[in-house]
Design an enzyme around this catalytic site. Structure first.
Site, PDB file in Angstrom:
ATOM      1  NE  ARG A 264      35.785  37.807  52.301  1.00  0.00           N
ATOM      2  CZ  ARG A 264      35.801  37.519  53.220  1.00  0.00           C
ATOM      3  NH1 ARG A 264      34.977  38.352  54.859  1.00  0.00           N
ATOM      4  NH2 ARG A 264      37.375  37.219  53.406  1.00  0.00           N
TER       5      ARG A 264
ATOM      6  CD  GLU B 226      44.727  44.030  38.883  1.00  0.00           C
ATOM      7  OE1 GLU B 226      44.842  44.263  37.972  1.00  0.00           O
ATOM      8  OE2 GLU B 226      45.320  43.680  39.119  1.00  0.00           O
TER       9      GLU B 226
ATOM     10  CB  CYS C 220      20.700  21.273  54.281  1.00  0.00           C
ATOM     11  SG  CYS C 220      18.655  21.988  54.232  1.00  0.00           S
TER      12      CYS C 220
HETATM   13  N1  LLP Z   1      43.549  41.746  41.059  1.00  0.00           N
HETATM   14  C1  LLP Z   1      43.585  40.897  40.434  1.00  0.00           C
HETATM   15  C2  LLP Z   1      44.207  40.194  39.349  1.00  0.00           C
HETATM   16  C3  LLP Z   1      43.061  39.586  41.176  1.00  0.00           C
HETATM   17  O1  LLP Z   1      42.262  38.244  41.181  1.00  0.00           O
HETATM   18  C4  LLP Z   1      41.522  40.505  42.941  1.00  0.00           C
HETATM   19  C5  LLP Z   1      41.105  39.845  43.178  1.00  0.00           C
HETATM   20  C6  LLP Z   1      41.800  41.562  42.858  1.00  0.00           C
HETATM   21  C7  LLP Z   1      43.039  42.770  42.290  1.00  0.00           C
HETATM   22  C8  LLP Z   1      41.308  42.083  44.143  1.00  0.00           C
HETATM   23  O2  LLP Z   1      41.886  41.892  45.319  1.00  0.00           O
HETATM   24  P1  LLP Z   1      41.343  42.360  46.188  1.00  0.00           P
HETATM   25  O3  LLP Z   1      42.036  43.842  46.852  1.00  0.00           O
HETATM   26  O4  LLP Z   1      39.818  42.940  46.634  1.00  0.00           O
HETATM   27  O5  LLP Z   1      41.071  41.188  47.515  1.00  0.00           O
HETATM   28  N2  LLP Z   1      36.533  35.890  47.842  1.00  0.00           N
HETATM   29  C9  LLP Z   1      37.870  36.346  48.557  1.00  0.00           C
HETATM   30  C10 LLP Z   1      38.692  37.043  47.860  1.00  0.00           C
HETATM   31  C11 LLP Z   1      38.919  36.784  46.089  1.00  0.00           C
HETATM   32  C12 LLP Z   1      40.507  37.648  45.452  1.00  0.00           C
HETATM   33  C13 LLP Z   1      40.330  37.381  43.430  1.00  0.00           C
HETATM   34  N3  LLP Z   1      40.746  38.261  44.053  1.00  0.00           N
HETATM   35  C14 LLP Z   1      37.170  37.091  49.487  1.00  0.00           C
HETATM   36  O6  LLP Z   1      35.829  37.204  50.012  1.00  0.00           O
HETATM   37  O7  LLP Z   1      37.659  36.928  50.058  1.00  0.00           O
END
Ligand code: LLP
Length: 870
Positions: free
Chosen positions: A784, A745, A820
């Site tokens: 980010r 996922e 700010c």
């Molecule tokens: N599955 C679950 C249960 C998750 O919590 C997440 C992401 C994903 C899959 C997908 O993860 P990815 O493949 O995108 O790494 N805002 C942060 C990332 C937070 C991810 C939250 N969960 C950033 O900008 O780096």
């Protein structure tokens, strides 16, 4: 023909002199260097590989049995005769003097007592033999090489506090430049000269030894005495790295260091250059270079006084076997003379102390085994002795982890992530040197496993560190070994005009390139081991993105009723069997909603089943496990381990399974997602293997979901995620557990690179030497960088680089937003056109994932607009 009076010194170590073709390299390099620099060249060589060890063995013990010495000496003689033959030389002629000398030393009466002067002469034989063979070979190749005995030129000096052993076998030499010495040395007729490392003349006229690794030091002494243009240390690695490449393959070649940094790195771990070799060159202001004999074209490491002093961590090292002695005072608080009392005892036991940490009542010191003979006997005796003045605790084995770089003090506050890495370990002692070059942490050796790669990744990632400065950091070890992976130019470089037109409609504005998104989806579809693919739509729920992925056959992972609602509103015909619901601490109604929609629901606590038995009774569920550790690009996105709120700890699995059985719940899937932005392709195969082993115990599992978390190469020189290695790893574990369907996922990996954020520059301001370009959005549009210190490439689309007519060159800007908050910085010290001005369009790259999705209206600034490029 008069000879130039400039000198270069080239030193070659054991592996560089043990093969015939290596001597061809030595000859070629010496001649090329001489021609290029219009200089004379002095080549300093070590003994053939392993020879000094053999000679040391002779000196150490076997001399009790006279035959042992003779036999070992004979074997050494035979090895050198054979090497002479390999070089096409006649051993009887070339070694006519050397071999009898070796034989007579072996039979010397002093052998019986292992007299130190005899040991020195014995140890010197290795270099005398290798240099004699080498000079003969090079002359036979037609090169104008002379040979000289290093003992005629390097004089050992007696230092205070030296014992008999060190005045003979670990000496220092005079190295102040001296015109008379230089003139005499230059009077040798050949343009190229060959001599020995490791050996010098003792004050009594006999032989003295510089100590292990001493050939580097010999070269440095000669360099200083000759006021050489440069001392080149030719070795079997490409240079000094930012960490030990055997432990951290991503370690970067350090292209440029100043003497003090090189000294710290050499002293705290790197074995490439002997620590004693730096001072003579520093004193004489002679530049040094570390180069690779097998790969002479690599740039190597240069050490000199003019290296740009870039603040930041340049290297991380680890020393093992450190012993900590913690001493609690039993006398009065701040008792006068306490330190004097305890240190006097260390002195009495001949122990030199390395690091010191102290409080009012405790003093903790470290003993480095490379400087001390720290046997358990010595420690027991010390502890017994110390017990008279304090309570003693010996903590061992420990590891000292050292960060080396300039201006460590001013960087401490930016080392937050580094502290987070250490936070989980038990740090016994922290020491920051007052020369501002060294920050050392002492932890249990067992805790140090795996820490170096993690720390290194953190440093490379952090915006505060200079690891991206190409003038300091060369290619990584991995890149050198495998060749650099060429990266495709990002899609937006080819769509500049279209993006400028979009920006003209107003900014901030995100733009998503669907072709890039589809390419990622297809690459994911091509991984054969995977049975079910879901897009984590939290990364970017834009309807066009959802539609495009659905059309590629990808399913979806949702974490809220809002996401489910949006997904089915966008794709009304979507089969709910393609949808996962993996919430965290969601209210009960959201689970009800997900069941009602027919999504696959994942639960991650026993409490959920206990609180809402009727909600789950008789249903099929997936279970999210916490495998006890988190991974990912930042502490805030690591979702495993006791600090994280996610997942059922493995220790509660049985309770969960029992409760589920009682409710007639079938656990049909096992899930783990340990974090986001995990660099190592092997991570997911390991997760699969762990989950599969657990799944076999549960018995009802059909699907294993290994989460998302695949990284993207945000940094300009980062390698793209090795999807092939990832796929191979998955195929391997899948073959071990073929009974399970494999689900993934990812969010970021699919969506990040297709998106860019377009901004307009609002103001360009210089303050206290820092240039800033302001933009019409910052952390409100892209959170980010502020939240994770994340790096996003930034380009000035209005002024494409490399336009020679108007190119005023690039200069460093901090790119900031209008919010700010001091944290409203999109990038620090980014190279942008010097004439960047108000009204220019700036592009922030790789912003398709967690960009718009995390945008906000802070300061009542409007949300960015979004565009899709079909
Ligand atoms: N599955 C679950 C249960 C998750 O919590 C997440 C992401 C994903 C899959 C997908 O993860 P990815 O493949 O995108 O790494 N805002 C942060 C990332 C937070 C991810 C939250 N969960 C950033 O900008 O780096």
């Amino acid at each position: 023909m008069s000879l130039p009076d400039r000198w270069l010194v080239l030193k070659f170590g054991g592996t560089s002199v043990s093969r015939r073709e290596r001597w061809d390299t030595i000859g070629r390099l010496a001649r090329e260097r001489a021609d290029m620099a219009d200089a004379r060249v002095l080549v300093v060589v070590s003994a053939l590989s392993g020879v000094t060890n053999e000679l040391q063995a002779i000196c150490d013990g076997d001399s009790v049995d006279g035959d042992g010495v003779a036999a070992r000496a004979a074997a050494l003689a035979e090895r050198h005769r054979a090497f002479a033959v390999e070089l096409g030389l006649d051993p009887d002629i070339v070694l006519a003097e050397r071999l009898p000398a070796l034989r007579s030393l072996a039979g010397d009466a002093r052998a019986a007592t292992r007299a130190l002067d005899w040991q020195a002469e014995m140890l010197a034989q290795g270099e005398l033999l290798s240099s004699t063979l080498g000079a003969a070979y090079l002359r036979a190749q037609g090169l104008d090489f002379g040979w000289c005995d290093a003992r005629d030129w390097l004089d050992a000096i007696a230092l205070p506090n030296q014992n008999a052993w060190s005045t003979r076998l670990s000496v220092s030499c005079r190295h102040e430049a001296d015109a008379g010495w230089r003139a005499r040395f230059a009077a040798q007729p050949a343009r190229l000269l060959l001599t020995q490392g490791f050996i010098a003349r003792h004050g009594d006229g006999g032989t003295a030894i510089l100590g292990r690794g001493g050939s580097d030091t010999s070269a440095a002494y000669f360099g200083a005495l000759l006021r050489a243009q440069r001392v080149e240390i030719w070795t079997d690695v490409p240079g000094i790295f930012s960490a030990n490449p055997r432990i951290v393959p991503e370690a970067r070649l350090l292209a440029r260091l100043d003497y003090a940094e090189a000294q710290e790195i050499a002293t705290t771990g790197a074995k490439v250059l002997h620590p004693r070799a730096i001072a003579p060159c520093r004193d004489g202001n002679v530049p040094m270079a570390i180069l690779d004999t097998a790969r002479p074209d690599l740039p190597g490491t240069r050490i000199d006084a003019s290296a740009a002093t870039v603040p930041g961590v340049k290297a991380i090292s680890r020393r093992n076997g450190i012993v900590l002695v913690s001493m609690e005072s039993i006398g009065m608080w701040q008792q006068v003379g306490f330190l004097a009392d305890i240190f006097e005892r260390f002195k009495r036991h001949g122990l030199s102390v390395d690091l010191i940490g102290s409080s009012e009542t405790n003093v903790t010191v470290s003993l480095d085994p490379s400087e001390n003979l720290v046997t358990s006997n010595v420690l027991e005796a010390l502890a017994a002795d110390l017990a008279g003045v304090c309570r003693v605790k010996v903590i061992a084995p420990c590891a000292a982890i050292t960060l080396v770089g300039r201006g460590m003090r001013s960087l401490l506050h930016r080392l937050g992530d580094i502290w987070a890495v250490f936070g989980r370990e038990r740090v016994h002692l922290v020491s920051q040197s007052s020369n501002d070059l060294n920050l050392t942490f002492v932890i249990d050796e067992a805790d140090a496993e795996g820490l170096l790669p993690q720390l290194h990744a953190e440093l490379v990632r952090s915006d505060a560190m200079p690891m991206r400065d190409a003038s300091v950091f060369g290619p990584s070890w991995h890149e050198i070994a495998n060749g650099r992976v060429p990266r495709d130019a990002p899609w937006w470089r080819g769509k500049r005009e279209a993006l400028l037109r979009l920006a003209a409609r107003g900014t901030p504005r995100y733009a998503y390139d669907l072709a890039t998104l589809r390419a990622r989806a297809r690459a994911l579809n091509a991984v054969a081991a995977i049975d079910r693919r879901h897009y984590a739509l939290k990364a970017n729920p834009h309807p066009a993105i959802l539609r495009a992925l659905e059309a590629e056959g990808i399913g979806f992972e949702c974490v809220s009723a809002g996401e489910l609602q949006h997904l089915f509103a966008t794709l009304p015909a979507l089969d709910p069997a393609r949808v996962l619901f993996t919430p965290s601490f969601a209210p009960r109604v959201e689970y009800e909603d997900a069941f009602a929609r027919g999504a696959t629901v994942t639960v991650d606590s026993v409490e959920a089943l206990q609180r809402w038995p009727e909600l789950f009774r008789g249903r099929a569920l997936w279970l999210r496990l916490d495998l006890g550790r988190g991974e990912g690009h930042h502490a805030k996105v690591r979702t495993g381990g006791s600090e994280a709120k996610f997942g059922l700890p493995v220790g509660r699995l049985d309770a969960f399974v029992t409760l589920a059985r009682n409710l007639g719940v079938r656990i049909t899937g096992l899930h783990a997602h340990l974090g986001s932005g995990v660099e190592l392709p092997a991570h997911w195969r390991d997760v699969y293997a762990e989950l599969a082993a657990t799944a076999e115990r549960i018995g009802t599992i059909g699907t294993i979901d290994i989460g998302g978390g695949l990284p993207v190469p945000y940094l300009p020189d980062a390698a793209p995620f090795d999807i092939d290695a990832w796929a191979r790893g998955l195929a391997e574990v899948k073959a071990l557990y073929p009974q399970f369907a494999l689900a993934v996922e990812p969010g970021r990996w699919l969506a990040a690179e297709c998106g860019v954020l377009l901004l307009h520059a609002t103001q360009v301001v210089e303050k206290d030497g820092v240039r800033r370009v302001g933009c019409d959005a910052g952390m409100n549009a892209l959170l980010r960088p502020a939240l994770y210190d994340a790096y996003h490439d930034i380009a000035n689309l209005s002024r494409p680089a490399g336009d020679p007519v108007r190119d005023g060159g690039l200069v460093a800007f901090d790119v900031v937003g209008p919010i700010c908050e001091s944290g409203d910085v999109l990038g620090r010290q980014r190279q942008l056109p010097a004439d960047t001005a108000e009204g220019d369009v700036l592009l922030v790259a790789d912003a398709g994932a967690y960009g718009m999705a995390m945008a906000n209206t802070y300061n009542l600034r409007a949300l960015p607009a979004e565009e899709v490029i079909e």
